[in-house]
Design a protein around this motif. Structure first.
Motif, PDB file in Angstrom:
ATOM      1  N   ALA A   1     -10.592 -20.217  -9.583  1.00 47.00           N
ATOM      2  CA  ALA A   1     -11.996 -20.479  -9.277  1.00 47.00           C
ATOM      3  C   ALA A   1     -12.660 -19.247  -8.668  1.00 47.00           C
ATOM      4  O   ALA A   1     -13.769 -18.867  -9.050  1.00 47.00           O
ATOM      5  CB  ALA A   1     -12.103 -21.668  -8.325  1.00 47.00           C
TER       6      ALA A   1
ATOM      7  N   THR B   1      -7.318 -22.484  -7.134  1.00 50.04           N
ATOM      8  CA  THR B   1      -8.320 -21.882  -6.249  1.00 50.04           C
ATOM      9  C   THR B   1      -8.550 -20.424  -6.606  1.00 50.04           C
ATOM     10  O   THR B   1      -9.695 -19.949  -6.649  1.00 50.04           O
ATOM     11  CB  THR B   1      -7.857 -21.992  -4.790  1.00 50.04           C
ATOM     12  OG1 THR B   1      -7.445 -23.327  -4.553  1.00 50.04           O
ATOM     13  CG2 THR B   1      -8.970 -21.642  -3.832  1.00 50.04           C
TER      14      THR B   1
ATOM     15  N   LEU C   1      -2.403 -25.939  -6.485  1.00 48.58           N
ATOM     16  CA  LEU C   1      -3.747 -25.934  -5.920  1.00 48.58           C
ATOM     17  C   LEU C   1      -4.192 -24.505  -5.621  1.00 48.58           C
ATOM     18  O   LEU C   1      -5.329 -24.113  -5.900  1.00 48.58           O
ATOM     19  CB  LEU C   1      -3.777 -26.780  -4.643  1.00 48.58           C
ATOM     20  CG  LEU C   1      -5.166 -27.040  -4.099  1.00 48.58           C
ATOM     21  CD1 LEU C   1      -5.955 -27.909  -5.069  1.00 48.58           C
ATOM     22  CD2 LEU C   1      -5.105 -27.687  -2.740  1.00 48.58           C
ATOM     23  N   LEU C   2      -3.269 -23.691  -5.090  1.00 52.40           N
ATOM     24  CA  LEU C   2      -3.606 -22.305  -4.784  1.00 52.40           C
ATOM     25  C   LEU C   2      -3.959 -21.536  -6.055  1.00 52.40           C
ATOM     26  O   LEU C   2      -4.914 -20.762  -6.074  1.00 52.40           O
ATOM     27  CB  LEU C   2      -2.430 -21.632  -4.086  1.00 52.40           C
ATOM     28  CG  LEU C   2      -2.525 -21.646  -2.575  1.00 52.40           C
ATOM     29  CD1 LEU C   2      -1.229 -21.158  -1.969  1.00 52.40           C
ATOM     30  CD2 LEU C   2      -3.671 -20.747  -2.133  1.00 52.40           C
TER      31      LEU C   2
ATOM     32  N   LEU D   1     -13.998 -26.643  -6.612  1.00 53.65           N
ATOM     33  CA  LEU D   1     -13.060 -27.467  -5.850  1.00 53.65           C
ATOM     34  C   LEU D   1     -13.286 -28.952  -6.136  1.00 53.65           C
ATOM     35  O   LEU D   1     -12.336 -29.724  -6.338  1.00 53.65           O
ATOM     36  CB  LEU D   1     -13.239 -27.180  -4.358  1.00 53.65           C
ATOM     37  CG  LEU D   1     -11.955 -27.018  -3.561  1.00 53.65           C
ATOM     38  CD1 LEU D   1     -11.088 -25.940  -4.159  1.00 53.65           C
ATOM     39  CD2 LEU D   1     -12.277 -26.722  -2.116  1.00 53.65           C
TER      40      LEU D   1
ATOM     41  N   GLY E   1     -18.080 -22.112  -5.746  1.00 52.46           N
ATOM     42  CA  GLY E   1     -16.736 -22.389  -5.240  1.00 52.46           C
ATOM     43  C   GLY E   1     -16.565 -23.852  -4.889  1.00 52.46           C
ATOM     44  O   GLY E   1     -15.560 -24.481  -5.241  1.00 52.46           O
TER      45      GLY E   1
END
Lengths: 307, 266, 403
Positions: free
Chosen positions: A206, A203, A199-200, A73, A69
């Motif tokens: 990911a 994420t 970005l969310l 990022l 993770g």
């Protein structure tokens, strides 16, 4: 029956859940022309896992997932920085970052290869779907037996939680996502925070990639992010229906792929079975091929504009 | 010397007051120290040559892109608090028209702020969207896929999306670029009817020949503010010359400014 | 350290020297081809090509293995890789040309599907009785350690041919990358040149498989060109620079890997390239991050200061915090916001200069368009004293009239 419960039920369930989760997110990646972010993220899971192993010294799932993770990022931040500060085209920036981090992962792995770590590149790529055995799954009764259920491979639970998380986030963010994908400038003007939603989404990609990575390897992840959603894109002009199609294709690939991997070699006279993850991804590719050749909405409509 | 008290009052009343706005690209100002107070209830045009920073000015004012310096107020308050009062119509070619959406879906996007995340758009939303579509003459196309629209129809859909926002100020980036004559007339009619309701319109505009017919105020921009004010005061030969440099011939200029001379003689 | 020095000076033995040279030639070729591909904005096509080699590799391995019992025969493997890469390339092109899907989706779909098929074939190989299976995984991440001099020579020869081809075609390729429409009006067959470019790219990938492995060869076609972009705006220089940076990464990577037993060459080459990229990204005086940030801050201060001085001159209130800070720091205003006498003088100067610039723009609109400083530079640095005198006179004359 008990053989199916013990050896096939869990891998099949994990494959289906992960395929559906990835395909769900894939719809937005394909629409935003960001398909390759999934590719980049699944490549950098390797260095993340290696670094977390080197730091903690153990191969626990939680440490691995945390490492992957963090590296996802780091990747996203690096891509954005290089793209904005260096004014480098997005795909090129992506290419610079994920290949370098992957190289770092391989280097660290080989460096420590001498000390006998049970980690290898192949495992990272192919996963080990076949090893998710439910030893207590001796019969249908086990489905209602708490003791047997407690023995389920933990990957199944993790995949289910991640799937639920992704669905929940997409339900909450659905309007933000659609608006930001279609018209980011307008989204900014009505304070729909397109950058934050970007970005969310990354994420979530990911998180899904990492959960999948552990169980099924990174190759299936890339295929599931792109192929079902891309095929669904060629079936309809409505977003809701596109998502439904993508889910159908994901289930179809997972089930067909898993069964073919187990049984097709036997039909051809081979003893062993082939990689289930590879077969699932191949089936997803075949579905996309069929959609490209015959999908009812395969042609572009409207004036193509650069994004 | 500007009277402070009076200036403040003008800014308080203005749906969009820009002060000292600078936008840079590549270490070069593309918009430089621009002041502009949009008069309430007006229909204003921003004109200037290509690369004069017209779109950059608007995007920076709306917080879509970063600004180097400057202050933007909506009715005297910072823009971030007042987004509800502003509707924005981006350039038509800034989006992918192959997106899986119907016309009605795009218009409903204008109601983004009226819905919380747990709510699903109901009949009320649809009705408002249909009203907006009717106003731009597109009600028959509500169920169409957006990729099937012509350029003019796409622009009308964008306008309808702004209409459902019922904003005090509507900002349009080149609404007449690449649209047919019928659409242009229809859009102007809608914009004028909005102004007659007391709302304010601010357009980036390209066609100098129609400035007099469509707008009452004008901002001439070429990186800096060259001139601003009511059309018959600011839209002069000298200001146009200063804005466009040698890019307009004297014949063109004379033709553009002629109506003013004619009006004055009259 | 000493081993590294010997490797750097090509005195670590014949084999290492040949491998070093081969890797350098390969990386230089990858950098050159990659530059054109980057300029064409298709950087990640090579990702699809490289992954698409796997099924071909595996099939060739199976076929050779079934006939001879040992699948490791480099020419056959490369041929198989090239064949399946060509199919992958065609698939990417067809999907992005004939369907509504973007090139990103086409690339992602092709790379994952082809790779998956390759993985399936590899598991088939694992159940076969063929020698040299471990050699195949070397193609995933590269393996120069066990590379034979003959293999290195083959790679070097191919890379040399590639360099020659790029040199011959450089002008046409550049034209297509820069302005395909214009190239078409010049009678160039842009479609075919595009194809040639992609075939060159494919050649790089296939040749590079053995050196860096199929995942990392992508890096050599992207990182050196992107790094080169930071140093020049001229395309031909960019091509040359990318070749140079590529060769340098190859040199550093191979020599570093000879320092210790078991260090993989491919990752070291890629990380060397990344190091060179980071240096360019941070420190290039043209487009580097540090230079950009400094220039941005300088511009912002300049604009704030000018706005503040003009506001002082016009006796307008100043609200902006940064403007106030800057004025205060320069001694133009006191802490309570009242202008000092020096500040008032500076404000008068700024106002005067602003008027001169405005007059200049008005009088010579065409000349003003060509000057990009937007009036922020002191006027005497830009215009000749005579021109300034003329402007001053005109400004004075205008004031008289107003009075």
């Amino acid at each position: 029956m008990s053989e199916f419960m013990m050896f096939s039920l869990v891998p099949l369930a994990v494959a289906v859940i992960i395929s559906m989760t990835c395909a769900l997110l894939g719809n937005f990646l394909v629409l935003r022309r960001q398909s390759l972010i999934g590719d980049a993220i699944s490549h950098v899971a390797l260095p993340g896992i290696v670094v977390s192993f080197l730091l903690t010294g153990v191969l626990s799932s939680s440490a691995m997932m945390l490492g992957a993770g963090v590296s996802a990022l780091v990747t996203v931040v690096m891509i954005e920085l290089i793209r904005r500060l260096g004014r480098v085209e997005a795909s090129a920036a992506m290419g610079v970052v994920f290949t370098s981090l992957f190289a770092l992962g391989v280097l660290l792995l080989e460096w420590h290869g001498a000390s006998g770590v049970h980690l290898d590149v192949e495992h990272a790529l192919y996963g080990n779907l076949e090893s998710l055995i439910w030893f207590d799954g001796t019969g249908p009764a086990a489905l209602f037996d708490p003791v047997a259920l407690a023995d389920l491979p933990p990957q199944l639970g993790r995949a289910a939680w991640v799937g639920l998380l992704v669905v929940a986030m997409l339900v909450v963010l659905r309007r933000h996502l659609v608006l930001g994908s279609f018209d980011p400038e307008f989204a900014a003007s009505v304070s729909a925070r397109p950058a934050l939603v970007d970005l969310l989404l990354v994420t979530l990609v990911a998180i899904a990639a990492i959960a999948a990575f552990e169980a099924v390897g990174s190759i299936i992840v890339i295929a599931m992010f792109i192929c079902p959603a891309a095929a669904a894109r060629l079936m309809t002009n409505r977003l809701g229906r596109q998502i439904a199609w993508s889910q159908l294709f994901a289930v179809l690939s997972a089930v067909l792929g898993y069964l073919l991997a187990g049984h097709a070699p036997g039909w051809l006279g081979f003893e062993a079975s082939v990689s289930a993850a590879g077969m699932i991804a191949s089936v997803a590719g075949l579905i996309l091929l069929a959609a490209c050749l015959a999908g009812p909405r395969r042609r572009r409509t409207g004036a193509a504009t650069s994004v | 010397m500007p009277d402070d008290a009076r200036l403040d009052k003008a800014i308080l009343a203005s749906p969009l007051a820009i002060h000292g706005l600078t936008v840079s690209y590549d270490h070069r100002p593309v918009v430089h120290s621009v002041d502009f107070v949009t008069p309430p209830g007006s229909m204003s045009a921003i004109i200037g040559p290509n690369g004069a920073g017209k779109s950059s000015l608007l995007k920076a004012a709306l917080g879509i892109t970063r600004r180097l310096t400057g202050d933007v107020r909506v009715f005297g308050r910072p823009y971030a608090q007042m987004t509800r009062h502003v509707a924005y119509v981006p350039q038509r070619n800034s989006v992918d028209w192959d997106f899986p959406a119907r016309v009605i879906d795009v218009v409903v996007m204008g109601l983004f702020r009226d819905l919380r995340w747990w709510q699903f758009g109901g009949r009320g939303q649809r009705r408002r969207a249909m009203q907006a579509l009717t106003r731009v003459g597109m009600e028959a196309f509500a169920e169409r896929q957006i990729g099937q629209l012509s350029g003019g129809q796409q622009q009308r859909v964008f306008l309808a999306r702004a209409l459902v926002q019922e904003a005090d100020l509507t900002i349009l980036d080149e609404p007449f670029a690449g649209v047919d004559a019928a659409t242009e007339t229809a859009i102007v009619e809608v914009l004028k009817s909005l102004r007659d309701e007391g709302r304010t319109l601010l357009c980036v505009h390209h066609d100098l020949a129609t400035v007099r017919d469509y707008f009452d105020h004008v901002l001439l921009l070429n990186v800096r503010r060259i001139a601003a004010g009511p059309v018959d005061q600011a839209f002069t030969e000298a200001n146009l010359q200063a804005t466009y440099g040698g890019r307009l011939s004297s014949v063109q200029l004379a033709r553009l400014v002629e109506p003013a001379l004619a009006a004055r003689e009259h | 350290m000493e081993t590294w020095w010997r490797a750097l000076t090509f005195t670590l033995g014949y084999n290492t020297s040949v491998v070093t040279l081969g890797a350098m030639l390969l990386a230089a070729g990858a950098g050159m081809v990659g530059t054109f591909v980057l300029l064409r904005k298709r950087a990640l096509v090579s990702d699809a090509i490289s992954h698409a080699t796997l099924p071909g590799l595996a099939l060739a391995f199976i076929l050779v293995g079934l006939t001879t019992g040992d699948g490791r025969y480099l020419p056959a493997l490369l041929l198989g890789a090239a064949a399946s890469a060509a199919i992958g390339l065609w698939a990417v092109q067809s999907i992005s040309d004939h369907t509504r899907l973007g090139e990103d989706a086409a690339i992602g779909a092709v790379l994952s599907t082809f790779f998956a098929v390759g993985v399936v074939l590899i598991t088939v190989i694992q159940s076969m009785a063929v020698v040299g299976q471990s050699g195949l995984t070397g193609y995933l991440v590269g393996a120069t350690a066990g590379m034979l001099a003959s293999e290195a020579k083959l790679i070097a020869a191919c890379a040399l041919g590639l360099l020659a081809a790029v040199l011959v075609l450089r002008r046409q390729l550049l034209l297509v990358c820069f302005d395909a429409d214009f190239a078409r009006t010049q009678g160039l067959d842009t479609g075919r040149l595009d194809l040639v470019l992609l075939l060159l790219l494919m050649a790089v990938v296939v040749i590079g498989l053995k050196v860096t492995g199929l995942i990392l060869i992508v890096a050599l076609t992207i990182i050196p060109p992107v790094a080169a972009r930071f140093w020049t705006d001229q395309p031909m220089r960019m091509v040359a620079l990318a070749a140079l940076l590529g060769a340098l990464s190859g040199y550093l990577g191979v020599t570093l890997s000879s320092v210790r037993e078991g260090l993989p060459t491919g990752p070291l080459i890629v990380l060397s390239a990344f190091g060179l990229f980071m240096v360019s990204f941070l420190f290039s005086p043209r487009r580097g991050v540090l230079a950009s940030l400094l220039a941005y801050r300088r511009l912002r201060r300049r604009v704030h200061l000018r706005q503040g001085l003009l506001a002082l001159a016009r006796e307008e209130p100043i609200f902006d915090d940064l403007t106030l800070t800057l004025l205060c720091r320069r001694g133009h205003i006191r802490r309570d916001g009242v202008a000092t006498s020096a500040g008032l003088a500076a404000a008068r100067d700024a106002d005067h200069e602003e008027r001169l610039w405005a007059l200049y723009r008005e009088r010579y609109p065409d000349d003003a368009l060509h000057r990009e400083h937007a009036g922020l530079v002191p006027i005497h640095e830009v215009l000749s004293p005579d021109a300034i005198m003329a402007l001053e006179t005109q400004l004075l004359g205008r004031r008289e009239v107003v009075r």
